[in-house]
Design a protein around this motif. Structure first.
Motif, PDB file in Angstrom:
ATOM      1  N   ARG A 198      40.840  10.934  53.818  1.00  0.00           N
ATOM      2  CA  ARG A 198      39.993   9.729  53.842  1.00  0.00           C
ATOM      3  C   ARG A 198      39.068   9.702  55.050  1.00  0.00           C
ATOM      4  N   PHE A 199      39.166  10.703  55.929  1.00  0.00           N
ATOM      5  CA  PHE A 199      38.353  10.808  57.142  1.00  0.00           C
ATOM      6  C   PHE A 199      38.445   9.549  57.998  1.00  0.00           C
ATOM      7  N   GLU A 200      39.666   9.030  58.150  1.00  0.00           N
ATOM      8  CA  GLU A 200      39.854   7.832  58.962  1.00  0.00           C
ATOM      9  C   GLU A 200      40.463   8.216  60.309  1.00  0.00           C
ATOM     10  N   HIS A 201      40.326   7.333  61.286  1.00  0.00           N
ATOM     11  CA  HIS A 201      40.983   7.530  62.571  1.00  0.00           C
ATOM     12  C   HIS A 201      42.491   7.353  62.355  1.00  0.00           C
ATOM     13  N   PHE A 202      43.280   8.340  62.754  1.00  0.00           N
ATOM     14  CA  PHE A 202      44.723   8.172  62.620  1.00  0.00           C
ATOM     15  C   PHE A 202      45.443   8.840  63.783  1.00  0.00           C
ATOM     16  N   LYS A 212      25.742   9.457  69.482  1.00  0.00           N
ATOM     17  CA  LYS A 212      24.960   8.482  68.720  1.00  0.00           C
ATOM     18  C   LYS A 212      23.475   8.542  69.058  1.00  0.00           C
ATOM     19  N   MET A 213      23.139   8.990  70.260  1.00  0.00           N
ATOM     20  CA  MET A 213      21.724   9.179  70.574  1.00  0.00           C
ATOM     21  C   MET A 213      21.149  10.389  69.832  1.00  0.00           C
ATOM     22  N   LEU A 214      22.003  11.364  69.502  1.00  0.00           N
ATOM     23  CA  LEU A 214      21.536  12.603  68.870  1.00  0.00           C
ATOM     24  C   LEU A 214      21.676  12.585  67.358  1.00  0.00           C
ATOM     25  N   THR A 215      22.572  11.766  66.818  1.00  0.00           N
ATOM     26  CA  THR A 215      22.796  11.745  65.370  1.00  0.00           C
ATOM     27  C   THR A 215      23.362  10.406  64.958  1.00  0.00           C
ATOM     28  N   ARG A 216      23.174  10.027  63.704  1.00  0.00           N
ATOM     29  CA  ARG A 216      23.751   8.785  63.177  1.00  0.00           C
ATOM     30  C   ARG A 216      25.092   9.033  62.501  1.00  0.00           C
ATOM     31  N   LYS A 217      25.563  10.255  62.499  1.00  0.00           N
ATOM     32  CA  LYS A 217      26.797  10.589  61.805  1.00  0.00           C
ATOM     33  C   LYS A 217      28.005   9.984  62.521  1.00  0.00           C
ATOM     34  N   ARG A 218      29.026   9.657  61.726  1.00  0.00           N
ATOM     35  CA  ARG A 218      30.229   9.008  62.252  1.00  0.00           C
ATOM     36  C   ARG A 218      31.133  10.038  62.920  1.00  0.00           C
ATOM     37  N   LEU A 219      31.763   9.616  64.015  1.00  0.00           N
ATOM     38  CA  LEU A 219      32.704  10.453  64.751  1.00  0.00           C
ATOM     39  C   LEU A 219      34.126  10.002  64.420  1.00  0.00           C
ATOM     40  N   GLN A 220      35.002  10.969  64.062  1.00  0.00           N
ATOM     41  CA  GLN A 220      36.393  10.659  63.708  1.00  0.00           C
ATOM     42  C   GLN A 220      37.324  11.090  64.835  1.00  0.00           C
ATOM     43  N   TYR A 221      38.384  10.303  65.066  1.00  0.00           N
ATOM     44  CA  TYR A 221      39.414  10.639  66.044  1.00  0.00           C
ATOM     45  C   TYR A 221      40.758  10.852  65.340  1.00  0.00           C
ATOM     46  N   VAL A 222      41.470  11.887  65.783  1.00  0.00           N
ATOM     47  CA  VAL A 222      42.846  12.120  65.348  1.00  0.00           C
ATOM     48  C   VAL A 222      43.672  12.367  66.613  1.00  0.00           C
ATOM     49  N   CYS A 223      44.769  11.628  66.776  1.00  0.00           N
ATOM     50  CA  CYS A 223      45.552  11.696  68.014  1.00  0.00           C
ATOM     51  C   CYS A 223      47.029  11.859  67.694  1.00  0.00           C
ATOM     52  N   ALA A 224      47.796  12.265  68.724  1.00  0.00           N
ATOM     53  CA  ALA A 224      49.238  12.408  68.551  1.00  0.00           C
ATOM     54  C   ALA A 224      49.954  12.214  69.875  1.00  0.00           C
ATOM     55  N   SER A 225      51.193  11.714  69.776  1.00  0.00           N
ATOM     56  CA  SER A 225      52.092  11.608  70.923  1.00  0.00           C
ATOM     57  C   SER A 225      53.496  11.355  70.401  1.00  0.00           C
ATOM     58  N   ALA A 226      54.483  11.950  71.058  1.00  0.00           N
ATOM     59  CA  ALA A 226      55.868  11.722  70.652  1.00  0.00           C
ATOM     60  C   ALA A 226      56.456  10.482  71.308  1.00  0.00           C
ATOM     61  N   THR A 227      55.861  10.022  72.399  1.00  0.00           N
ATOM     62  CA  THR A 227      56.475   8.939  73.175  1.00  0.00           C
ATOM     63  C   THR A 227      55.393   7.982  73.654  1.00  0.00           C
ATOM     64  N   MET A 228      55.147   6.942  72.873  1.00  0.00           N
ATOM     65  CA  MET A 228      54.110   5.995  73.271  1.00  0.00           C
ATOM     66  C   MET A 228      54.446   4.623  72.710  1.00  0.00           C
ATOM     67  N   ALA A 229      54.483   3.635  73.589  1.00  0.00           N
ATOM     68  CA  ALA A 229      54.676   2.254  73.164  1.00  0.00           C
ATOM     69  C   ALA A 229      53.327   1.659  72.768  1.00  0.00           C
ATOM     70  N   ASN A 230      53.330   0.819  71.750  1.00  0.00           N
ATOM     71  CA  ASN A 230      52.123   0.112  71.293  1.00  0.00           C
ATOM     72  C   ASN A 230      50.935   1.051  71.086  1.00  0.00           C
ATOM     73  N   PRO A 231      51.088   2.081  70.243  1.00  0.00           N
ATOM     74  CA  PRO A 231      50.016   3.071  70.109  1.00  0.00           C
ATOM     75  C   PRO A 231      48.698   2.493  69.603  1.00  0.00           C
ATOM     76  N   ALA A 232      48.751   1.538  68.671  1.00  0.00           N
ATOM     77  CA  ALA A 232      47.505   1.002  68.130  1.00  0.00           C
ATOM     78  C   ALA A 232      46.686   0.314  69.219  1.00  0.00           C
ATOM     79  N   THR A 233      47.371  -0.475  70.067  1.00  0.00           N
ATOM     80  CA  THR A 233      46.670  -1.168  71.160  1.00  0.00           C
ATOM     81  C   THR A 233      46.112  -0.170  72.167  1.00  0.00           C
ATOM     82  N   HIS A 234      46.941   0.815  72.509  1.00  0.00           N
ATOM     83  CA  HIS A 234      46.507   1.811  73.488  1.00  0.00           C
ATOM     84  C   HIS A 234      45.282   2.583  72.989  1.00  0.00           C
ATOM     85  N   LEU A 235      45.308   3.017  71.745  1.00  0.00           N
ATOM     86  CA  LEU A 235      44.212   3.834  71.214  1.00  0.00           C
ATOM     87  C   LEU A 235      42.937   3.019  71.030  1.00  0.00           C
ATOM     88  N   LYS A 236      43.080   1.753  70.741  1.00  0.00           N
ATOM     89  CA  LYS A 236      41.904   0.879  70.652  1.00  0.00           C
ATOM     90  C   LYS A 236      41.205   0.797  72.009  1.00  0.00           C
TER      91      LYS A 236
END
Length: 889
Positions: free
Chosen positions: A70-74, A214-238
């Motif tokens: 789905r090309f989403e940030h996950f 964004k200055m060079l292109t209008r294309k969307r940038l996707q992020y994919v991240c990982a960690s084995a030990t992280m509290a509140n990952p959604a808040t941290h990644l935001k």
């Protein structure tokens, strides 16, 4: 399910005279697989999986495959060794096979991880039949080769450091712009390490990259991240990226796990030194053929233990001669146990990592630097020198074993109060919450560093405007949403009106802030150098705080089991010169740390009164001083006070103290029980230990001291004692503010009381009275903290300062401040005057130690900051050329 048992002590531990108090058994777990036909992945991904994983993939990997399609940030936040690398590969394969000419950046927080993963990336893409070369750029790759890698490769492995120091500093180069324009996916591993100073810097780094994209292109940038030990990952990644993420958490972890046993070991002889006992145990493991990792929370402890392991039995502990030649490519080859920490040179890191991964070492003694996902296939055991305060660190360390076969974790009792508590309650060890990642994006120093990189004249933004044929003399505009306050600092930088407190950073930045400021610190680093073949050879880098602990003038600095004497420290050029030395050991002799809280309304973030307890978070200036060092040679210890005689010692330091002054924030606690003749330093240490157990943080990030008040407020009398818990980061990340979060202060004081009770139970007669007094103080604080809090009247004072008009607030003649433009040294103000060409100026003398330089120095008024409670302030009337008195700062 974790079980608690008692078993027979391991043979190596028994020979080293360690007793087994408890054992936690972490059971094995079966795999949960998802069939490949159930995946929504594209043809390239399915082709790869049918070849490499024909029996299916784990549950969380299937979730990642769906998010990738789905090309989403996950983000994948499953346990260590759960197969998160495959999730990265699937996301990259989807992007590379679906989006023509797309390029992928893979960020690893350490060079070692990138080097280890490079071949795995090549093999995966080759199996998938995707025509995409893989390249890696870090500090070991010459600048002349980097643009060719960007042009040739579709997957480029980077460290955040090289993205900051090189990639974004080269936006005037077409190959760099083309690469950024083609990048559609950024993969970031071990994102729990993106916290504190490093994480806050990385958050701006990623936004700077996205600004360029964004200055060079209008294309969307996707992020994919990982960690084995992280509290509140959604808040941290935001906070880290500015985007919302789909989080695939531990509840979806479908990977199998081998059984691991966690052994709590106490010494048979409680008087034995921890490092001596640890060395005996490690030698025993090596004799049994066990490959081990030993973790320490201290760089110096890591080096000392490795140095002990490097000695032959007949060598005296402290008189053994070191090889006087500097390190070369083969200097570590004869050792079977090596140290590992941050700050090592690339040549030494590479050798240690290569031998560790190949199984050609008996073991490695490491700081947290080896907690991350580097695969160590031959590992049998992990040894911990005490229990780390951070549950995140604990889980990362335990996760090093049990990947391919059953493993053991041996926890050595260090004697600390926190160890006492957890050894008494071992069942709570694995139930402590993970550390909450901390990003303080409003830190003005961090904002200034990235504003200088991005928006200074000729900086990243101007380089892009020039390449696009647009006028650089225009308003700064960006499609990126920046944290509060950042665009204001950009405006000040582009108009040449940076505030006084940020002028030092501007001066240090010069024309290359990307190189001047590393991501891992807010201040520029010190380089350690030894003379070799008539030229300097680098022995790593240190932060200013590490210099105060490890490399002050005259210190014996340890590097990869070797000892070097610090002969000169240059605070302006940020260099440290050393010479080879015998294996002596030194400890700094320090004055008590001074804290200067600023209780002006605009500098107070939170204040409350609970009965007789005042708790205030405010701006604070911290002053640390080393006045000499204690040196141990064999059984003898002697003190060397500053200044040092260069003719006798060869050490060039002619001042009576080596000092560091910095501005930060902190929480001060004031209570009647802290007054009078009580062991305040012990109270402070118990509070800090309890704070670390309640709200885990890195030990280097928070400090504590007791000092006297230099200003007066209702209920806070001048001269009375306060306890100050403060951020040790220049400019502050406001980590100490968590002490005043709801419910935290009471919990911290309860835990401090428990720690003091345990210490009192274990104390001898000589310590009994002091610990009893500490316990009385802590109980008084607990009782006060439990009462409802009210905001003190003085913190609500909204009376405005006299309207400035043509007046500027200044430090009065005869008073003193901190000169930001000369290494944060104190400055005695001799004259305040106005220059038609340069504006309002101070003329004064800079402090060298407890004396002042004989010549006068002239600096702009903005370049000197007041010392709270010490500097006498006034108003300079620009029209009349007169000064009126305002009072203390």
């Amino acid at each position: 399910m974790t079980t608690l048992t008692s078993t027979t002590v391991t043979p190596a531990a028994e020979r080293a005279r360690w007793q087994e108090a408890h054992v936690l058994n972490l059971p094995a777990r079966s795999a949960q697989l998802v069939a490949l036909d159930d995946l929504p992945s594209g043809p390239a991904v399915k082709r790869y999986l049918h070849l490499s994983h024909p029996g299916g993939i784990y549950l969380h990997q299937a979730d990642a495959a769906a998010s990738a399609a789905r090309f989403e940030h996950f983000a994948v936040t499953t346990g260590t060794a759960s197969g998160k690398t495959l999730c990265f590969h699937l996301a990259a394969m989807e992007a590379l096979s679906t989006l023509p000419d797309t390029k992928v950046i893979v960020l690893y927080p350490q060079k070692a991880l990138g080097a280890e993963q490079e071949d795995r990336w090549r093999a995966a893409l080759n199996t998938a039949g995707i025509d995409a070369q893989v390249g890696r750029i870090d500090g070991q790759v010459s600048v002349s080769q980097r643009e060719a890698i960007l042009e040739r490769c579709r997957v480029v492995i980077l460290t955040p450091d090289v993205m900051h120091a090189w990639l974004l500093g080269q936006l005037g180069r077409k190959p760099v712009r083309n690469f950024i324009q083609a990048t559609r996916l950024i993969i970031a591993d071990e994102v729990h390490t993106f916290t504190g100073v490093f994480g806050s810097n990385a958050a701006y780094l990623l936004r700077r990259f996205e600004h360029a994209s964004k200055m060079l292109t209008r294309k969307r940038l996707q992020y994919v991240c990982a960690s084995a030990t992280m509290a509140n990952p959604a808040t941290h990644l935001k906070l880290l990226t500015g985007h919302d993420f789909t989080v695939i958490g531990p509840e979806r972890d479908g990977s199998p796990r081998q059984p691991v046993s966690v052994h709590f070991l106490t010494p048979e002889d409680s008087s034995r030194d921890l490092l001596t006992g640890a060395a005996q145990l490690l030698r025993g493991l090596a004799e049994e053929g066990q490959k081990f990792l030993c973790f320490s929370d201290s760089r110096k402890q890591t080096e000392n233990l490795a140095s002990i392991m490097a000695r032959t039995p007949e060598q005296p502990d402290d008189e053994a001669d070191m090889d006087a030649s500097p390190l070369d490519d083969s200097s570590l080859a004869h050792l079977s146990v090596l140290p590992y920490r941050s700050g090592y040179e690339a040549r030494d890191r590479t050798e240690i990592q290569t031998r560790l991964a190949s199984g050609r070492l008996d073991g490695v003694i490491s700081t947290s630097a080896l907690e991350l996902g580097m695969d160590i296939p031959h590992l049998d055991a992990v040894v911990l020198l005490g229990i780390p305060a951070s549950s995140t660190s604990l889980m990362q360390r335990i996760g090093r074993v049990g990947r391919r076969k059953p493993g053991r974790v041996l926890i050595l009792y260090s004697g600390s109060p926190s160890d006492q508590v957890l050894f008494d309650r071992p069942e709570t060890l694995l139930t402590r919450p993970l550390s909450a990642s901390t990003l303080y994006l409003e830190n003005p120093n961090i904002q200034c560093i990235h504003a200088l990189c991005l928006a200074r004249p000729g900086g990243e933004h101007d380089a892009l405007l020039g390449a696009l044929g647009r006028d650089t003399d225009c308003e700064f505009l960006s499609a990126v949403t920046w944290p509060d306050g950042f665009t204001g600092i950009i405006g000040h930088e582009r108009s040449g009106t940076l505030p006084a407190a940020l002028q030092t950073l501007r001066a240090q930045a010069g024309e290359s802030p990307n190189h001047a400021f590393p991501l891992r610190d807010v201040e520029t680093s010190y380089k350690v150098e030894v003379r070799h073949n008539n030229g300097p050879q680098s022995l790593g880098t240190l932060s200013y705080g590490q210099v105060m602990r490890e490399a002050y003038p005259g210190a014996v600095y340890l590097y990869a089991t070797r000892a070097y004497r610090v002969i000169r420290v240059n605070t302006l050029s940020r260099t440290i010169q050393v010479r080879p030395e015998k294996r002596f050991s030194t400890q700094p002799i320090c004055l008590p740390t001074l804290a200067y809280p600023n209780l002006d309304v605009e500098s107070v973030y939170h204040a409350e009164v609970r009965g007789s307890l005042h708790a205030v978070e405010c701006d604070v200036m911290i002053s640390e001083s080393v006045i000499g060092f204690a040196e141990r040679r064999g059984p003898n210890t002697f003190n060397s006070p500053y200044p040092l005689d260069a003719h006798q010692t060869g050490i060039y330091y002619q001042h009576s103290r080596f000092a560091r002054n910095f501005y930060s924030t902190g929480v001060l606690l004031h209570h009647p029980s802290l007054q009078g003749d009580v062991p305040k330093a012990l109270v402070a240490q118990f509070v800090l230990d309890a704070f670390r157990m309640t709200v885990p943080f890195e030990s280097r990030d928070i400090g504590v001291t007791t000092d006297k008040l230099r200003v007066e407020r209702p209920g806070l009398l001048k001269g009375e004692t306060v306890l100050v818990v403060y951020d040790q980061t220049y400019g502050s990340l406001r980590l100490s503010s968590k002490l005043l979060s709801e419910g935290v202060l009471s919990q911290v004081l309860d835990t401090a009381t428990l720690l003091a009770t345990h210490a009192l139970d274990a104390a001898g007669a000589e310590d009994h009275d002091d610990l009893s007094a500490v316990l009385r103080v802590l109980r008084s604080l607990v009782w006060a903290a439990a009462r409802p809090g009210v905001r003190p009247v003085w913190s609500q004072d909204t009376a405005a300062a006299p309207e400035a008009g043509d007046r500027v607030q200044v430090i009065l003649e005869g008073s003193r401040g901190i000169c930001l433009l000369h290494g944060n040294r104190e400055m005695s103000i001799q004259q305040v005057y106005y220059s038609p060409r340069a504006g309002l100026q101070y003329k004064g003398r800079l402090a060298t130690d407890h004396t002042w330089e004989t010549h006068l120095t002239v600096v702009p008024v903005q370049g000197v900051q007041a010392i709270p409670g010490v500097s006498e302030m006034g108003w300079y009337d620009l029209e009349l050329g007169e000064i009126s008195v305002a009072g203390p700062a």
